[in-house]
Design a protein around this motif. Structure first.
Motif, PDB file in Angstrom:
ATOM      1  N   VAL A  54       2.803  -5.175   7.151  1.00 49.18           N
ATOM      2  CA  VAL A  54       1.739  -5.401   6.161  1.00 49.18           C
ATOM      3  C   VAL A  54       1.191  -6.823   6.330  1.00 49.18           C
ATOM      4  CG1 VAL A  54       1.156  -5.434   3.712  1.00 49.18           C
ATOM      5  CG2 VAL A  54       2.788  -3.746   4.586  1.00 49.18           C
ATOM      6  N   MET A  93       3.501   8.796  -0.911  1.00 48.87           N
ATOM      7  CA  MET A  93       3.686   7.349  -0.878  1.00 48.87           C
ATOM      8  C   MET A  93       4.106   6.867  -2.256  1.00 48.87           C
ATOM      9  SD  MET A  93       2.066   4.315  -1.928  1.00 48.87           S
ATOM     10  CE  MET A  93       1.417   2.765  -1.309  1.00 48.87           C
ATOM     11  N   ARG A 106       3.500 -14.946   0.971  1.00 47.85           N
ATOM     12  CA  ARG A 106       2.042 -14.989   0.852  1.00 47.85           C
ATOM     13  C   ARG A 106       1.635 -16.034  -0.179  1.00 47.85           C
ATOM     14  NH1 ARG A 106       3.111  -9.472   1.491  1.00 47.85           N
ATOM     15  NH2 ARG A 106       3.448  -9.273  -0.734  1.00 47.85           N
ATOM     16  N   ILE A 150      -2.915   0.894   2.574  1.00 42.66           N
ATOM     17  CA  ILE A 150      -1.761   1.174   1.731  1.00 42.66           C
ATOM     18  C   ILE A 150      -2.025   0.914   0.258  1.00 42.66           C
ATOM     19  CG2 ILE A 150      -0.115   0.720   3.582  1.00 42.66           C
ATOM     20  CD1 ILE A 150       0.327  -2.057   2.332  1.00 42.66           C
ATOM     21  N   LYS A 174      -1.627  -8.186   5.067  1.00 41.70           N
ATOM     22  CA  LYS A 174      -2.570  -8.676   4.048  1.00 41.70           C
ATOM     23  C   LYS A 174      -2.389 -10.172   3.815  1.00 41.70           C
ATOM     24  CE  LYS A 174       0.412  -7.470   0.150  1.00 41.70           C
ATOM     25  NZ  LYS A 174       0.821  -6.389  -0.730  1.00 41.70           N
ATOM     26  N   ASN A 205      -3.960  -3.705   2.176  1.00 46.17           N
ATOM     27  CA  ASN A 205      -4.101  -3.049   0.875  1.00 46.17           C
ATOM     28  C   ASN A 205      -5.512  -3.145   0.306  1.00 46.17           C
ATOM     29  OD1 ASN A 205      -3.988  -5.749   0.163  1.00 46.17           O
ATOM     30  ND2 ASN A 205      -2.916  -5.336  -1.758  1.00 46.17           N
ATOM     31  N   LEU A 221       5.043   3.336  -4.698  1.00 44.86           N
ATOM     32  CA  LEU A 221       5.146   1.904  -4.983  1.00 44.86           C
ATOM     33  C   LEU A 221       5.916   1.820  -6.300  1.00 44.86           C
ATOM     34  CD1 LEU A 221       4.190  -0.900  -4.051  1.00 44.86           C
ATOM     35  CD2 LEU A 221       2.078  -0.517  -5.303  1.00 44.86           C
ATOM     36  N   MET A 266       9.837  -1.651   0.866  1.00 42.01           N
ATOM     37  CA  MET A 266       9.133  -2.876   1.223  1.00 42.01           C
ATOM     38  C   MET A 266      10.173  -3.903   1.674  1.00 42.01           C
ATOM     39  SD  MET A 266       6.391  -2.475  -1.941  1.00 42.01           S
ATOM     40  CE  MET A 266       6.292  -4.182  -2.271  1.00 42.01           C
ATOM     41  N   SER A 267       9.755  -5.170   1.772  1.00 43.04           N
ATOM     42  CA  SER A 267      10.650  -6.186   2.348  1.00 43.04           C
ATOM     43  C   SER A 267      12.045  -6.204   1.732  1.00 43.04           C
ATOM     44  CB  SER A 267      10.033  -7.583   2.205  1.00 43.04           C
ATOM     45  OG  SER A 267       8.953  -7.727   3.092  1.00 43.04           O
ATOM     46  N   ARG A 296       6.891  -0.127   4.557  1.00 41.61           N
ATOM     47  CA  ARG A 296       5.765  -1.063   4.571  1.00 41.61           C
ATOM     48  C   ARG A 296       6.301  -2.472   4.311  1.00 41.61           C
ATOM     49  NH1 ARG A 296       4.797   2.771   0.483  1.00 41.61           N
ATOM     50  NH2 ARG A 296       4.975   0.994  -0.923  1.00 41.61           N
ATOM     51  N   VAL A 297       6.397  -3.271   5.360  1.00 44.64           N
ATOM     52  CA  VAL A 297       7.070  -4.565   5.254  1.00 44.64           C
ATOM     53  C   VAL A 297       6.100  -5.704   5.570  1.00 44.64           C
ATOM     54  CG1 VAL A 297       8.982  -5.964   6.122  1.00 44.64           C
ATOM     55  CG2 VAL A 297       9.272  -3.480   5.864  1.00 44.64           C
ATOM     56  N   GLY A 298       5.920  -6.606   4.596  1.00 45.06           N
ATOM     57  CA  GLY A 298       5.023  -7.741   4.790  1.00 45.06           C
ATOM     58  C   GLY A 298       5.765  -9.058   4.877  1.00 45.06           C
ATOM     59  N   THR A 299       6.220  -9.537   3.719  1.00 43.12           N
ATOM     60  CA  THR A 299       6.868 -10.846   3.621  1.00 43.12           C
ATOM     61  C   THR A 299       7.985 -11.066   4.638  1.00 43.12           C
ATOM     62  OG1 THR A 299       6.492 -10.570   1.258  1.00 43.12           O
ATOM     63  CG2 THR A 299       7.853 -12.432   1.922  1.00 43.12           C
TER      64      THR A 299
HETATM   65  C1  LIG Z   1       2.017  -5.901  -0.085  1.00 46.91           C
HETATM   66  C2  LIG Z   1       2.481  -4.497  -0.042  1.00 46.91           C
HETATM   67  C3  LIG Z   1       3.649  -4.156   0.679  1.00 46.91           C
HETATM   68  C4  LIG Z   1       4.521  -5.154   1.389  1.00 46.91           C
HETATM   69  O1  LIG Z   1       5.227  -5.935   0.460  1.00 46.91           O
HETATM   70  P1  LIG Z   1       6.329  -7.018   0.928  1.00 46.91           P
HETATM   71  O2  LIG Z   1       7.162  -7.223  -0.284  1.00 46.91           O
HETATM   72  O3  LIG Z   1       5.578  -8.241   1.325  1.00 46.91           O
HETATM   73  O4  LIG Z   1       7.077  -6.439   2.046  1.00 46.91           O
HETATM   74  C5  LIG Z   1       4.000  -2.814   0.702  1.00 46.91           C
HETATM   75  N1  LIG Z   1       3.252  -1.855   0.074  1.00 46.91           N
HETATM   76  C6  LIG Z   1       2.134  -2.169  -0.615  1.00 46.91           C
HETATM   77  C7  LIG Z   1       1.371  -1.078  -1.264  1.00 46.91           C
HETATM   78  C8  LIG Z   1       1.717  -3.489  -0.692  1.00 46.91           C
HETATM   79  O5  LIG Z   1       0.601  -3.778  -1.396  1.00 46.91           O
END
Ligand SMILES: *Cc1c(COP(=O)(O)O)cnc(C)c1O
Length: 233
Positions: free
Chosen positions: A38, A165, A233, A83, A40, A61, A167, A208-209, A224-227
């Motif tokens: 991810v 999906m 961020r 996402i 973003k 996102n 969240l 997620m992370s 879905r892994v961002g951080t």
């Molecule tokens: C930002 C986001 C993620 C990733 O989140 P992290 O905690 O940074 O891994 C996953 N899914 C969605 C829908 C997001 O908006």
């Protein structure tokens, strides 16, 4: 190697390792779980660094930010996932730009995406976002609204529904999120028992992370892994 690229490559390697171990605990091979990076708020250079480290799937996102980054990395063979929440006035843009969209939350949005995709000759793969906790601050279809979306898919010609999906509500301890992950898997099983083709719920996008390992143990096929890849961020 510049340090940003080095850091991203190191973190990606560690996450892939953790994904493989969690997949093993769930009786699956590592390649049955797709890692979506991810990106973003991070610049195209971060995406390029992750690609250099072997990452192919990326998530954004916001439609506008995603479109920009897709354009800026057009020379790379990446797969982009939308996402986040999708407003109907952006459905057309999204349907023709993102090959995977994890944000369908109503029969109306599904129909809009299908029409736009058909007109443009696109064939996006879609996931239904489910709001299991009934959180008013979050988007997604309530569990009792999900079936109608799958019924609507029978009339679609361009898009394909491929899964669910989630969240979930945030919890400090990933173990507290486990019941939500389990509920999403159970919802998929219930839909199949009610006659929805298994191919339409084969993907579970969850984790997620801070909780992707628990999500994989509960059956996630996409995390879905961002951080944990790109940093705070
Ligand atoms: C930002 C986001 C993620 C990733 O989140 P992290 O905690 O940074 O891994 C996953 N899914 C969605 C829908 C997001 O908006």
């Amino acid at each position: 190697m510049p340090s940003l690229a080095h850091d991203i490559a190191t973190r990606l390697a560690s996450i892939r390792e953790r994904i493989a171990r969690a997949a093993e605990r769930s009786g699956r091979a590592a390649d049955q779980v797709r890692l979506i990076a991810v990106s973003k708020t991070f610049p195209p250079d971060a995406v390029r660094a992750a690609y250099e480290a072997g990452q192919m799937d990326f998530g954004e996102n916001k439609v506008q930010e995603g479109l920009q980054k897709i354009e800026q990395t057009r020379d790379l063979p990446l797969t982009w996932h939308l996402i986040g929440h999708l407003q109907s006035n952006k459905a057309k843009k999204a349907a023709t730009t993102f090959p995977v969209i994890h944000a369908v939350d109503s029969p109306e949005l599904l129909r809009l995406l299908d029409r736009a995709a058909a007109a443009a000759g696109a064939k996006p793969r879609l996931l239904v976002q489910v709001d299991l906790a009934g959180e008013t601050t979050k988007h997604g279809a309530r569990p009792d609204e999900v079936r109608a979306i799958f019924d609507e898919a029978a009339g679609c010609t361009a898009v394909t529904l491929e899964g669910l999906m989630l969240l979930p509500p945030f919890a400090e301890n990933p173990e507290d999120v486990r019941p939500w992950f389990r509920q999403l898997r159970e919802l998929a099983a219930t839909l199949v028992a009610d006659g929805v083709p298994a191919t339409m719920v084969r993907e579970l996008s969850m984790g997620m992370s801070h909780d992707f390992e628990v999500a994989i143990e509960e059956g996630a096929t996409m995390v879905r892994v961002g951080t944990a890849i790109f940093g705070e961020r």
